[in-house]
Design a protein around this motif. Structure first.
Motif, mmCIF file in Angstrom:
data_model
loop_
_atom_site.group_PDB
_atom_site.id
_atom_site.type_symbol
_atom_site.label_atom_id
_atom_site.label_comp_id
_atom_site.label_asym_id
_atom_site.label_seq_id
_atom_site.Cartn_x
_atom_site.Cartn_y
_atom_site.Cartn_z
ATOM 1 N N CYS A 88 0.863 -1.170 0.000
ATOM 2 C CA CYS A 88 0.000 0.000 0.000
ATOM 3 C C CYS A 88 0.900 1.220 0.000
ATOM 4 C CB CYS A 88 -0.898 0.018 1.243
ATOM 5 S SG CYS A 88 -1.893 1.502 1.416
ATOM 6 N N ASP A 89 0.513 2.222 -0.737
ATOM 7 C CA ASP A 89 1.189 3.500 -0.616
ATOM 8 C C ASP A 89 0.125 4.587 -0.627
ATOM 9 O OD1 ASP A 89 0.648 4.272 -3.339
ATOM 10 O OD2 ASP A 89 2.337 3.029 -3.949
ATOM 11 N N TRP A 90 0.534 5.791 -0.344
ATOM 12 C CA TRP A 90 -0.438 6.866 -0.152
ATOM 13 C C TRP A 90 -1.247 7.136 -1.415
ATOM 14 C CZ3 TRP A 90 -2.311 8.976 4.170
ATOM 15 C CH2 TRP A 90 -1.643 8.666 5.351
ATOM 16 N N ASP A 92 -2.662 4.879 -3.114
ATOM 17 C CA ASP A 92 -3.799 3.958 -3.040
ATOM 18 C C ASP A 92 -4.987 4.587 -2.321
ATOM 19 O OD1 ASP A 92 -2.546 1.849 -4.353
ATOM 20 O OD2 ASP A 92 -1.697 1.047 -2.507
ATOM 21 N N SER A 97 -6.839 10.960 0.634
ATOM 22 C CA SER A 97 -5.596 10.897 1.406
ATOM 23 C C SER A 97 -5.161 12.274 1.910
ATOM 24 C CB SER A 97 -4.476 10.276 0.576
ATOM 25 O OG SER A 97 -4.144 11.113 -0.507
ATOM 26 N N CYS A 165 -0.024 2.003 4.796
ATOM 27 C CA CYS A 165 0.845 2.809 3.923
ATOM 28 C C CYS A 165 2.058 3.329 4.691
ATOM 29 C CB CYS A 165 0.054 3.958 3.313
ATOM 30 S SG CYS A 165 -1.223 3.408 2.164
ATOM 31 N N ASN A 168 4.480 0.350 5.287
ATOM 32 C CA ASN A 168 5.198 -0.034 4.069
ATOM 33 C C ASN A 168 6.192 1.025 3.614
ATOM 34 O OD1 ASN A 168 4.010 -2.545 3.815
ATOM 35 N ND2 ASN A 168 2.289 -1.764 2.649
ATOM 36 N N ARG A 169 5.993 2.261 4.070
ATOM 37 C CA ARG A 169 6.902 3.343 3.689
ATOM 38 C C ARG A 169 8.226 3.226 4.420
ATOM 39 N NH1 ARG A 169 4.561 9.005 4.917
ATOM 40 N NH2 ARG A 169 5.034 8.282 6.994
#
Length: 170
Positions: A88-90, A92, A97, A165, A168-169
Protein backbone atom coordinates in the motif's frame (compact mmCIF):
# COMPACT_ATOMS: atom_id res chain seq x y z
CA UNK A 1 2.59 -3.87 -14.65
CA UNK A 2 -1.22 -3.65 -14.69
CA UNK A 3 -1.53 -7.28 -13.67
CA UNK A 4 0.72 -6.79 -10.66
CA UNK A 5 -1.20 -3.63 -9.72
CA UNK A 6 -4.51 -5.52 -9.93
CA UNK A 7 -3.11 -8.39 -7.87
CA UNK A 8 -1.78 -5.95 -5.31
CA UNK A 9 -5.16 -4.20 -5.07
CA UNK A 10 -6.88 -7.60 -4.85
CA UNK A 11 -4.63 -8.58 -1.95
CA UNK A 12 -5.34 -5.27 -0.28
CA UNK A 13 -9.11 -5.69 -0.71
CA UNK A 14 -9.03 -9.24 0.65
CA UNK A 15 -6.92 -8.08 3.57
CA UNK A 16 -9.38 -5.25 4.32
CA UNK A 17 -12.42 -7.56 4.12
CA UNK A 18 -10.92 -9.92 6.68
CA UNK A 19 -9.84 -7.08 8.95
CA UNK A 20 -13.28 -5.43 8.69
CA UNK A 21 -14.92 -8.68 9.76
CA UNK A 22 -12.51 -9.00 12.68
CA UNK A 23 -13.04 -5.35 13.63
CA UNK A 24 -16.81 -5.81 13.50
CA UNK A 25 -16.76 -8.97 15.63
CA UNK A 26 -14.34 -7.65 18.24
CA UNK A 27 -15.89 -4.20 18.52
CA UNK A 28 -19.43 -5.60 18.58
CA UNK A 29 -18.56 -8.01 21.39
CA UNK A 30 -16.71 -5.40 23.43
CA UNK A 31 -19.43 -2.77 22.98
CA UNK A 32 -22.15 -5.23 24.00
CA UNK A 33 -20.07 -6.42 26.94
CA UNK A 34 -19.50 -2.91 28.21
CA UNK A 35 -23.20 -2.09 27.75
CA UNK A 36 -23.96 -5.21 29.77
CA UNK A 37 -21.77 -3.96 32.59
CA UNK A 38 -22.99 -0.35 32.44
CA UNK A 39 -26.69 -1.15 32.22
CA UNK A 40 -26.80 -4.37 34.29
CA UNK A 41 -29.67 -4.31 36.75
CA UNK A 42 -31.49 -1.63 34.76
CA UNK A 43 -34.47 -2.96 32.85
CA UNK A 44 -35.77 -1.22 30.87
CA UNK A 45 -32.84 1.05 30.07
CA UNK A 46 -33.77 4.74 29.78
CA UNK A 47 -32.99 6.31 26.42
CA UNK A 48 -32.66 9.94 27.45
CA UNK A 49 -30.71 11.62 30.22
CA UNK A 50 -27.21 11.42 31.60
CA UNK A 51 -27.25 7.66 32.25
CA UNK A 52 -29.34 6.84 29.20
CA UNK A 53 -28.72 4.98 26.01
CA UNK A 54 -28.41 8.11 23.86
CA UNK A 55 -25.73 9.55 26.16
CA UNK A 56 -23.87 6.23 26.03
CA UNK A 57 -23.34 6.75 22.30
CA UNK A 58 -20.54 9.20 23.16
CA UNK A 59 -18.17 6.69 24.78
CA UNK A 60 -19.35 3.71 22.73
CA UNK A 61 -18.42 5.53 19.52
CA UNK A 62 -15.37 7.58 20.43
CA UNK A 63 -13.49 5.11 22.66
CA UNK A 64 -13.46 2.12 20.28
CA UNK A 65 -12.37 4.27 17.34
CA UNK A 66 -9.62 5.85 19.44
CA UNK A 67 -8.48 2.45 20.69
CA UNK A 68 -8.45 0.94 17.21
CA UNK A 69 -6.76 4.03 15.77
CA UNK A 70 -3.97 3.85 18.32
CA UNK A 71 -3.52 0.07 18.56
CA UNK A 72 -3.88 -1.15 14.96
CA UNK A 73 -0.89 0.81 13.58
CA UNK A 74 1.25 -0.74 16.34
CA UNK A 75 -0.09 -4.22 15.50
CA UNK A 76 0.67 -3.68 11.81
CA UNK A 77 4.26 -2.73 12.61
CA UNK A 78 4.62 -5.98 14.55
CA UNK A 79 2.97 -7.98 11.74
CA UNK A 80 5.24 -6.39 9.16
CA UNK A 81 8.20 -8.27 10.61
CA UNK A 82 6.40 -11.56 9.96
CA UNK A 83 5.46 -10.57 6.42
CA UNK A 84 2.13 -11.18 4.77
CA UNK A 85 0.96 -7.59 4.67
CA UNK A 86 -0.24 -6.35 1.29
CA UNK A 87 1.48 -3.45 -0.40
CA UNK A 88 0.00 0.00 0.00
CA UNK A 89 1.19 3.50 -0.62
CA UNK A 90 -0.44 6.87 -0.15
CA UNK A 91 -1.53 6.96 -3.80
CA UNK A 92 -3.80 3.96 -3.04
CA UNK A 93 -5.81 6.26 -0.80
CA UNK A 94 -6.78 8.34 -3.85
CA UNK A 95 -8.45 11.71 -3.26
CA UNK A 96 -9.24 11.38 0.41
CA UNK A 97 -5.60 10.90 1.41
CA UNK A 98 -5.16 14.67 1.66
CA UNK A 99 -7.75 14.72 4.48
CA UNK A 100 -6.10 11.98 6.55
CA UNK A 101 -3.63 13.21 9.18
CA UNK A 102 -0.28 11.46 8.88
CA UNK A 103 0.37 11.18 12.62
CA UNK A 104 -1.15 8.17 14.39
CA UNK A 105 -2.51 10.11 17.37
CA UNK A 106 -3.93 12.95 15.27
CA UNK A 107 -5.47 10.42 12.87
CA UNK A 108 -7.09 8.48 15.73
CA UNK A 109 -8.55 11.65 17.28
CA UNK A 110 -9.87 12.97 13.95
CA UNK A 111 -11.43 9.61 13.04
CA UNK A 112 -13.04 9.31 16.48
CA UNK A 113 -14.62 12.74 16.08
CA UNK A 114 -15.73 12.09 12.51
CA UNK A 115 -17.26 8.72 13.38
CA UNK A 116 -19.03 10.25 16.36
CA UNK A 117 -20.46 13.00 14.14
CA UNK A 118 -21.56 10.43 11.55
CA UNK A 119 -23.01 7.74 13.81
CA UNK A 120 -24.25 9.21 17.10
CA UNK A 121 -26.74 11.71 15.65
CA UNK A 122 -28.12 9.05 13.33
CA UNK A 123 -28.57 6.56 16.16
CA UNK A 124 -30.11 9.26 18.37
CA UNK A 125 -32.50 10.24 15.56
CA UNK A 126 -33.53 6.60 15.16
CA UNK A 127 -34.23 6.33 18.90
CA UNK A 128 -36.19 9.58 18.87
CA UNK A 129 -38.02 8.73 15.64
CA UNK A 130 -38.97 5.33 17.02
CA UNK A 131 -40.51 7.00 20.05
CA UNK A 132 -38.29 5.09 22.46
CA UNK A 133 -38.16 6.34 26.04
CA UNK A 134 -36.93 3.08 27.54
CA UNK A 135 -35.53 -0.06 25.91
CA UNK A 136 -35.55 -3.63 27.29
CA UNK A 137 -32.11 -4.73 28.45
CA UNK A 138 -31.86 -7.61 25.94
CA UNK A 139 -32.65 -5.24 23.05
CA UNK A 140 -29.97 -2.87 24.35
CA UNK A 141 -27.38 -5.66 24.26
CA UNK A 142 -28.32 -6.72 20.73
CA UNK A 143 -28.51 -3.10 19.56
CA UNK A 144 -25.15 -2.24 21.11
CA UNK A 145 -23.55 -5.32 19.54
CA UNK A 146 -24.86 -4.30 16.12
CA UNK A 147 -23.88 -0.67 16.65
CA UNK A 148 -20.39 -1.68 17.75
CA UNK A 149 -20.02 -4.03 14.79
CA UNK A 150 -21.08 -1.31 12.38
CA UNK A 151 -18.67 1.21 13.90
CA UNK A 152 -15.83 -1.33 13.95
CA UNK A 153 -16.30 -2.50 10.39
CA UNK A 154 -16.76 0.97 8.94
CA UNK A 155 -13.76 2.57 10.63
CA UNK A 156 -11.34 -0.28 9.94
CA UNK A 157 -10.41 0.78 6.38
CA UNK A 158 -9.99 4.41 7.46
CA UNK A 159 -7.54 3.28 10.14
CA UNK A 160 -5.79 0.42 8.36
CA UNK A 161 -5.12 1.93 4.94
CA UNK A 162 -3.12 4.92 6.19
CA UNK A 163 -1.41 2.78 8.83
CA UNK A 164 -0.54 0.14 6.24
CA UNK A 165 0.84 2.81 3.92
CA UNK A 166 2.95 4.20 6.79
CA UNK A 167 4.28 0.73 7.68
CA UNK A 168 5.20 -0.03 4.07
CA UNK A 169 6.90 3.34 3.69
CA UNK A 170 9.43 2.58 6.43
Amino acid sequence: MLTSLAARRGDLRAFLRVEMAVGAAVNGAITAGIAGLVFSGVDPVPVWGLGGLAFDLLPSTILPVLAMGLLLPFVLRKRRAGGGLPDCDWSDLAGWSRFVPRGVVARAVVLALVWFILFAPTATALLWGGGWTAVPFTIVLVGKALYGALVGASVTPAILLPALCDVNRR
